[in-house]
Scaffold this motif. Structure first.
Motif, PDB file in Angstrom:
ATOM      1  N   GLN A  53       7.339   1.739   4.970  1.00  0.00           N
ATOM      2  CA  GLN A  53       7.369   3.049   4.318  1.00  0.00           C
ATOM      3  C   GLN A  53       7.626   4.102   5.407  1.00  0.00           C
ATOM      4  OE1 GLN A  53       6.982   2.717   0.972  1.00  0.00           O
ATOM      5  NE2 GLN A  53       6.459   0.559   1.306  1.00  0.00           N
ATOM      6  N   TYR A  63      -7.261  -2.164  -0.380  1.00  0.00           N
ATOM      7  CA  TYR A  63      -7.228  -3.305  -1.295  1.00  0.00           C
ATOM      8  C   TYR A  63      -8.646  -3.732  -1.605  1.00  0.00           C
ATOM      9  CZ  TYR A  63      -2.188  -4.063  -0.937  1.00  0.00           C
ATOM     10  OH  TYR A  63      -0.820  -3.945  -1.045  1.00  0.00           O
ATOM     11  N   TRP A  68      -2.801   3.549  -2.244  1.00  0.00           N
ATOM     12  CA  TRP A  68      -2.006   3.851  -1.050  1.00  0.00           C
ATOM     13  C   TRP A  68      -2.084   5.337  -0.709  1.00  0.00           C
ATOM     14  CZ3 TRP A  68       2.187   0.669   1.272  1.00  0.00           C
ATOM     15  CH2 TRP A  68       2.109  -0.679   0.883  1.00  0.00           C
ATOM     16  N   PRO A 101       8.513   1.127  -6.336  1.00  0.00           N
ATOM     17  CA  PRO A 101       7.827   0.132  -5.509  1.00  0.00           C
ATOM     18  C   PRO A 101       8.742  -0.383  -4.405  1.00  0.00           C
ATOM     19  CG  PRO A 101       8.568  -0.861  -7.548  1.00  0.00           C
ATOM     20  CD  PRO A 101       8.944   0.599  -7.624  1.00  0.00           C
ATOM     21  N   GLY A 102       8.188  -1.237  -3.564  1.00  0.00           N
ATOM     22  CA  GLY A 102       8.977  -1.880  -2.515  1.00  0.00           C
ATOM     23  C   GLY A 102       9.060  -1.062  -1.248  1.00  0.00           C
ATOM     24  N   PRO A 103       9.932  -1.484  -0.340  1.00  0.00           N
ATOM     25  CA  PRO A 103      10.127  -0.750   0.907  1.00  0.00           C
ATOM     26  C   PRO A 103      10.696   0.631   0.601  1.00  0.00           C
ATOM     27  CG  PRO A 103      11.060  -2.963   1.067  1.00  0.00           C
ATOM     28  CD  PRO A 103      10.736  -2.725  -0.387  1.00  0.00           C
TER      29      PRO A 103
ATOM     30  N   GLN B   3       2.795  -0.707  -3.706  1.00  0.00           N
ATOM     31  CA  GLN B   3       4.216  -0.897  -3.380  1.00  0.00           C
ATOM     32  C   GLN B   3       4.686  -2.337  -3.520  1.00  0.00           C
ATOM     33  OE1 GLN B   3       4.678   2.508  -3.655  1.00  0.00           O
ATOM     34  NE2 GLN B   3       6.481   1.906  -2.478  1.00  0.00           N
ATOM     35  N   TYR B   4       3.741  -3.290  -3.466  1.00  0.00           N
ATOM     36  CA  TYR B   4       4.168  -4.695  -3.467  1.00  0.00           C
ATOM     37  C   TYR B   4       3.416  -5.530  -4.506  1.00  0.00           C
ATOM     38  CZ  TYR B   4       6.311  -3.264   0.892  1.00  0.00           C
ATOM     39  OH  TYR B   4       7.066  -2.593   1.826  1.00  0.00           O
ATOM     40  N   HIS B   7       1.031  -8.672  -1.273  1.00  0.00           N
ATOM     41  CA  HIS B   7       1.010  -8.125   0.083  1.00  0.00           C
ATOM     42  C   HIS B   7       0.130  -9.048   0.920  1.00  0.00           C
ATOM     43  CE1 HIS B   7       0.985  -4.039   2.452  1.00  0.00           C
ATOM     44  NE2 HIS B   7       1.320  -5.065   3.203  1.00  0.00           N
ATOM     45  N   HIS B  40      12.121  -9.738  -0.843  1.00  0.00           N
ATOM     46  CA  HIS B  40      11.469  -8.927   0.192  1.00  0.00           C
ATOM     47  C   HIS B  40      11.091  -7.531  -0.310  1.00  0.00           C
ATOM     48  CE1 HIS B  40      15.511  -7.328   0.452  1.00  0.00           C
ATOM     49  NE2 HIS B  40      15.022  -6.310   1.125  1.00  0.00           N
ATOM     50  N   GLU B  41      11.618  -7.136  -1.464  1.00  0.00           N
ATOM     51  CA  GLU B  41      11.193  -5.838  -2.014  1.00  0.00           C
ATOM     52  C   GLU B  41       9.913  -5.963  -2.833  1.00  0.00           C
ATOM     53  OE1 GLU B  41      14.055  -3.201  -3.570  1.00  0.00           O
ATOM     54  OE2 GLU B  41      15.113  -3.238  -1.656  1.00  0.00           O
ATOM     55  N   ARG B  44       5.513  -8.592   0.554  1.00  0.00           N
ATOM     56  CA  ARG B  44       5.508  -8.138   1.946  1.00  0.00           C
ATOM     57  C   ARG B  44       4.556  -8.996   2.777  1.00  0.00           C
ATOM     58  NH1 ARG B  44       8.245  -5.433   5.888  1.00  0.00           N
ATOM     59  NH2 ARG B  44       6.801  -4.635   7.439  1.00  0.00           N
ATOM     60  N   ASN B  46       2.623  -9.097   6.345  1.00  0.00           N
ATOM     61  CA  ASN B  46       2.228  -8.189   7.434  1.00  0.00           C
ATOM     62  C   ASN B  46       1.362  -8.870   8.482  1.00  0.00           C
ATOM     63  OD1 ASN B  46       2.305  -5.201   5.610  1.00  0.00           O
ATOM     64  ND2 ASN B  46       2.872  -5.294   7.778  1.00  0.00           N
TER      65      ASN B  46
END
Lengths: 112, 112
Positions: A53, A63, A68, A101-103, B3-4, B7, B40-41, B44, B46
């Motif tokens: 991001q 989480y 976020w 959503p997503g990157p 976003q994911y 994750h 990949h969208e 994720r 990490n």
């Protein structure tokens, strides 16, 4: 069953967030506040890599509730800890709402 | 809204997990598999700091569903990706079940 009631991830090793603020310091500040509240067995603060991001940070993610935060400043941490982590009320004004959503990596010209 | 869809956090910078396996390599392997699947969208992978489960790792955690894996080996990654991340079925044999929430650091004498 997971290990923590709240598990917080702070981007400390991405390419961008740590250039926007002392995000390692964010981890220290929040850990100290959680320890002071006697909740270090229920709430864990972790360092993390990049959430893709970039330019929207510093990013902080909570989480399993999947909350976020974006553009977090050191002076916001007390409210995040008090209102959200201890009080259960996310800090609305800091919520990340990219609309997709997503990157979501901002082009350098669009960054603040 | 996060976003994911999934994750994943791999302990790569704790004091113990990276001594048990090449957990940076775990991240690379899983990222490549997710990219190959075109997801990949949505998914994720990490790098992360220590989850305070030292001696039980290498640890891999999947949020927001809050699924924890322990003692993960490189040869387990294909199954985690295929069954869980792509297929939606957590790998039962690798689930972390310490019997109590919170930190769970094993004494050195009790480690494998």
């Amino acid at each position: 069953m997971g290990q923590y009631r709240k598990h917080v991830f702070v981007c400390t090793t991405g390419a961008t967030c740590p250039t926007q603020a002392d995000t390692e310091g964010f981890v220290k500040t929040m850990r100290a506040a959680i320890a002071k509240a006697g909740l270090h067995e229920e709430i864990r603060i972790n360092k993390s890599g990049c959430f893709s991001q970039c330019g929207n940070g510093p990013m902080v993610v909570v989480y399993p509730e999947d909350v976020w935060y974006a553009a977090v400043r050191a002076e916001d941490l007390e409210e995040i800890v008090r209102s959200h982590l201890l009080g259960g009320h996310p800090v609305e004004r800091l919520l990340y709402r990219p609309g997709k959503p997503g990157p979501n990596v901002l082009a350098k010209k669009d960054r603040r």
